[in-house]
Design a protein around this motif. Structure first.
Motif, mmCIF file in Angstrom:
data_model
loop_
_atom_site.group_PDB
_atom_site.id
_atom_site.type_symbol
_atom_site.label_atom_id
_atom_site.label_comp_id
_atom_site.label_asym_id
_atom_site.label_seq_id
_atom_site.Cartn_x
_atom_site.Cartn_y
_atom_site.Cartn_z
ATOM 1 N N UNK A 1 23.228 31.737 55.033
ATOM 2 C CA UNK A 1 23.440 33.048 54.485
ATOM 3 C C UNK A 1 23.602 34.016 55.717
ATOM 4 N N UNK A 2 22.769 33.598 56.711
ATOM 5 C CA UNK A 2 22.895 34.529 58.054
ATOM 6 C C UNK A 2 24.213 33.987 58.766
ATOM 7 N N UNK A 3 24.582 32.766 58.835
ATOM 8 C CA UNK A 3 25.696 32.332 59.247
ATOM 9 C C UNK A 3 26.834 32.839 58.816
ATOM 10 N N UNK A 4 27.022 32.857 57.379
ATOM 11 C CA UNK A 4 28.199 33.506 56.826
ATOM 12 C C UNK A 4 28.129 35.067 57.192
ATOM 13 N N UNK A 5 27.228 35.621 56.935
ATOM 14 C CA UNK A 5 26.887 37.231 57.115
ATOM 15 C C UNK A 5 27.616 37.386 58.619
ATOM 16 N N UNK A 6 27.225 36.774 59.370
ATOM 17 C CA UNK A 6 27.334 37.075 60.843
ATOM 18 C C UNK A 6 28.711 36.919 61.348
ATOM 19 N N UNK A 7 29.346 35.625 60.563
ATOM 20 C CA UNK A 7 30.639 35.279 61.051
ATOM 21 C C UNK A 7 31.674 36.076 60.567
ATOM 22 N N UNK A 8 31.173 36.760 59.428
ATOM 23 C CA UNK A 8 32.158 37.823 58.705
ATOM 24 C C UNK A 8 31.950 39.195 59.446
ATOM 25 N N UNK A 9 30.942 39.578 59.956
ATOM 26 C CA UNK A 9 30.561 40.691 60.729
ATOM 27 C C UNK A 9 31.647 40.435 62.187
ATOM 28 N N UNK A 10 31.455 39.442 62.890
ATOM 29 C CA UNK A 10 31.998 39.036 64.025
ATOM 30 C C UNK A 10 33.598 39.252 63.918
ATOM 31 N N UNK A 11 33.862 38.551 62.908
ATOM 32 C CA UNK A 11 35.506 38.753 62.456
ATOM 33 C C UNK A 11 35.881 40.028 62.564
ATOM 34 N N UNK A 12 35.346 41.203 61.632
ATOM 35 C CA UNK A 12 35.431 42.389 61.440
ATOM 36 C C UNK A 12 35.745 43.002 62.811
#
Ligand SMILES: [Zn+2]
Length: 411
Positions: A321-332
């Motif tokens: 879940x950390x991976x998913x949230x952080x991946x989305x955050x960096x993409x934004x």
């Protein structure tokens, strides 16, 4: 003259041979290969002329129907394009240091009736002759032999990190897409292979980030060599990386979307991993990228078992879940910080089931720098100046994100 076959061959006599290629400069242990195809849709002959008798290994793979020829590292150039008879197309390149591969895509299922290595005679060099006969799907599967396991990338061939417990700097894995026998997409006007664009961009991005001295950088490949998608992801897992950035420049298929769409669809896109694709285009791009191993004649089920879990379970535990949230955050964050300087797609952030992004616990994004199928994007992608400028913009944005959010993977 590298033409013709043994006059004793009745098969050869009735065929006009299409010359596929002739080799130029010899290197790679002086093994030079050129090839010819002859025949029709019932029987087809593939002949590889070689400057020195070497050991070949030949096997077939289904879905799609392919014949794969492995040999020691050789100087081979099979121009991408149409084949003849049972051979739809073929490609070749480096599979791993010391190992070359020719992949023959079949138009129909075909049996290898005969394959033999003929010694040099008269004016002819040594030849590998493969005779193909049309068959059914069922008998193709029955005759298919298990392919060899994909070559493991030795640490020396990737930009592997030396273990250093004292070095606590964040680790960033930079993954230049494709390589070796897998050329990726091909520029419509320039014929530039995607693997060259991604490799140069990846090296530039690595240099930019390394210059900050704030990170340890790992490149998944440091030469024009094939690396399977799972091996790329596994490198990031093994290194306990803080971020994986996979670099691509795909092309859309005009047969699927029409030539008009190629003119309209352009700009960069940043993808994250999801089980369901965010939209149809993301799904098509992910399918294309996930074919990289097939292009190289490597079966995906043979690759790293640590990555074989399904995506739903990958994205649901705490670490991921950390991976998913952080991946989305960096993409934004990257899109926000780059959009003034880089042309983005009308919908710049998308998600889909990209195999290379499955690195367990590692935040991961895949950036499509643009479309090699679009004329305007292609002009940018093949420009060294553009790659230097945009890799610098991306490096600055990654650096700013990491500096602002120094979070590490919770244990
Ligand atoms: Zn790609």
């Amino acid at each position: 003259m590298k033409t013709g076959l043994r006059p004793s061959s009745a098969f050869a006599a009735c065929c006009a041979f299409l010359v596929l290629l002739f080799m130029s400069a010899a290197h790679a242990e002086d093994i030079v290969v050129s090839a010819q195809i002859g025949g029709d849709s019932q029987r087809t002959r593939f002949v590889a002329f070689i400057s020195k008798a070497v050991e070949f290994r030949i096997f077939t793979m289904a879905d799609p129907y392919r014949i794969v020829i492995d040999m020691p590292e050789s100087d081979i150039q099979v121009p991408a394009g149409k084949g003849r008879g049972l051979i739809f197309s073929s490609r070749s390149g480096l599979l791993a240091p010391g190992k070359s591969r020719i992949v023959i895509d079949l138009a129909e299922p075909a049996l290898i009736e005969k394959s033999e290595l003929l010694p040099p005679e008269n004016d002819l060099p040594a030849r590998l002759v493969i005779d193909l006969a049309r068959t059914t799907h069922r008998s193709f599967l029955a005759s298919a032999k298990a392919p060899p396991p994909p070559p493991k990338v030795e640490e020396a061939q990737s930009g592997a990190l030396k273990p250093d417990a004292g070095d606590k700097r964040p680790i960033i894995v930079i993954d230049p897409g494709h390589g070796g026998i897998d050329a990726g997409a091909i520029g419509r006007a320039s014929n530039t292979p995607e693997k060259d664009v991604t490799f140069d961009f990846g090296k530039k991005l690595a240099a930019k980030l390394e210059a900050t001295a704030r990170y340890r950088i790992l490149l998944t490949r440091t030469s024009d060599v094939f690396v399977s998608l799972d091996d790329r992801a596994a490198m990031a897992v093994k290194a306990k990386a803080d971020l994986l950035i996979s670099i691509h420049a795909d092309a859309l298929d005009p047969k699927r979307l029409g030539v008009k769409a190629l003119k309209e669809v352009r700009g960069g896109t940043i993808y994250t991993l999801s089980e369901e694709a965010s939209d149809e285009q993301a799904s098509v791009i992910a399918q294309n990228e996930n074919k990289a191993d097939v292009q190289a004649g490597v079966a995906s089920e043979q690759t790293a078992p640590i990555l074989s879990e399904d995506i739903a379970s990958i994205l649901n535990d705490l670490e991921n879940r950390f991976k998913k949230n952080r991946s989305t955050a960096i993409a934004h964050y990257l899109i926000d910080h780059m959009k003034e300087k880089m042309k983005f797609n009308i919908r710049p952030q998308r998600s889909a089931n990209f195999r290379v992004l499955k690195a367990h616990g590692v935040p991961a994004i895949l950036i499509e720098l643009g479309y090699l199928s679009n004329e305007d994007d292609e002009k940018l992608l093949i420009s060294e100046d553009w790659r230097t400028a945009i890799s610098s913009v991306l490096g600055e944005a990654v650096n700013a994100f990491m500096a602002e959010r120094q979070a590490h993977i919770p244990l």
